[in-house]
Enzyme design. Structure first.
Site, short mmCIF file in Angstrom:
data_model
loop_
_atom_site.label_atom_id
_atom_site.label_comp_id
_atom_site.label_asym_id
_atom_site.label_seq_id
_atom_site.Cartn_x
_atom_site.Cartn_y
_atom_site.Cartn_z
N LYS A 30 0.83 -1.21 0.00
CA LYS A 30 0.00 0.00 0.00
C LYS A 30 0.87 1.26 0.00
CE LYS A 30 -1.93 1.53 3.76
NZ LYS A 30 -2.18 2.83 4.35
N ASP A 32 -6.39 0.92 0.84
CA ASP A 32 -6.45 1.26 2.26
C ASP A 32 -7.82 0.85 2.79
OD1 ASP A 32 -8.22 3.16 1.32
OD2 ASP A 32 -7.25 4.85 2.33
#
Length: 264
Positions: A134, A152
């Protein structure tokens, strides 16, 4: 007696893909100013800020990093810092001891292994302390222009609500969503979805009655459907409040966030 209503026909894969792409196009109209909500001036600052953003808001990170980067502007500076001084500077972001270890560790790795420069490759970034996929995609997409999907908590929630995936594993979600959209859309798609999740499609109480894409949403009705009540749930510029960045892009329609300790 009225004839029984036929059950809705299950959505085909093609139908889902078409609906997903239409959501992306309509979100582009709603959020033409979508952008990363962390303040940064270079790849190093974005990398550190993204690591610090775990378990806290981008706003709190943006209020904290000016002092950090003023004192330690380069990987070499941060790698040579006294840990207790770094801890004190980043304390407002929470988990400051673990985060100090991560950002000083990645700074040391950048200094020792990459000549003090943030690498522009996924395989290199994920080897740095505290950096997962991420974080790597945030840096690649926004500092290097390399397309990536940032999964996320907001992206994960909305991808499931919109039936783009049934998985709760970020890596699987990333792979499934990547098959729906062209690569050129991945970075901006991430911004738009995250913007929508933060502003309208909240975790506990989505503002369904104020949502512009209800006609495309299988989860419509999970949240407040009354338009007036829903408007009161809107956040940041959609609700007329300051955004998360102290230094937002010129086209951002909301107000800049206040510095740490200031009142908005």
């Amino acid at each position: 007696m009225a004839a029984p209503r036929k059950a809705a026909k299950p959505e085909s894969r093609l139908g889902m893909v078409r609906r997903a792409r239409k959501i992306n196009r309509e979100l582009a109209d709603v959020y033409p100013y979508a952008h990363p909500e962390l303040d940064f001036r270079n790849p190093f600052e974005l990398l550190v800020a993204t690591v610090l953003s775990a378990q806290t808001t981008d706003l709190r990170v943006n209020q904290t990093t000016p002092a950090l980067f003023a004192k330690y502007p380069t990987p070499e500076d941060l790698a040579a810092a006294a840990p207790e001084e770094v801890e004190e500077l980043i304390r407002p972001t929470g988990f400051f001891r673990a985060k100090t270890k991560s950002i000083m560790g990645l700074a040391t790795a950048l200094r020792d292994d990459f000549g003090g420069e943030v690498p522009g490759r996924l395989d290199d970034l994920v080897k740095l302390p505290g950096v997962g996929r991420k974080t790597a995609f945030v840096v690649l997409g926004n500092a290097f222009g390399v397309p990536g999907i940032t999964v996320d908590t907001h992206f994960m929630r909305l991808a499931r609500r919109w039936k783009w995936t049934e998985s709760d594993d970020p890596v699987k979600i990333e792979a499934e969503v990547a098959e729906i959209f062209p690569k050129s859309e991945w970075t901006m798609l991430s911004h738009r979805v995250i913007f929508h999740g933060r502003r309208i499609c909240h975790a506990r109480k989505p503002a369904c009655g104020a949502c512009p894409i209800t006609h495309l949403c299988p989860a419509y009705g999970e949240g407040e459907t009354d338009p007036e009540k829903a408007k009161k749930l809107l956040k940041y510029e959609k609700g007329g409040f300051p955004g998360q960045r102290l230094n937002p892009p010129p086209d951002y329609p909301g107000r800049p966030a206040p510095p740490l300790g200031a009142t908005s």
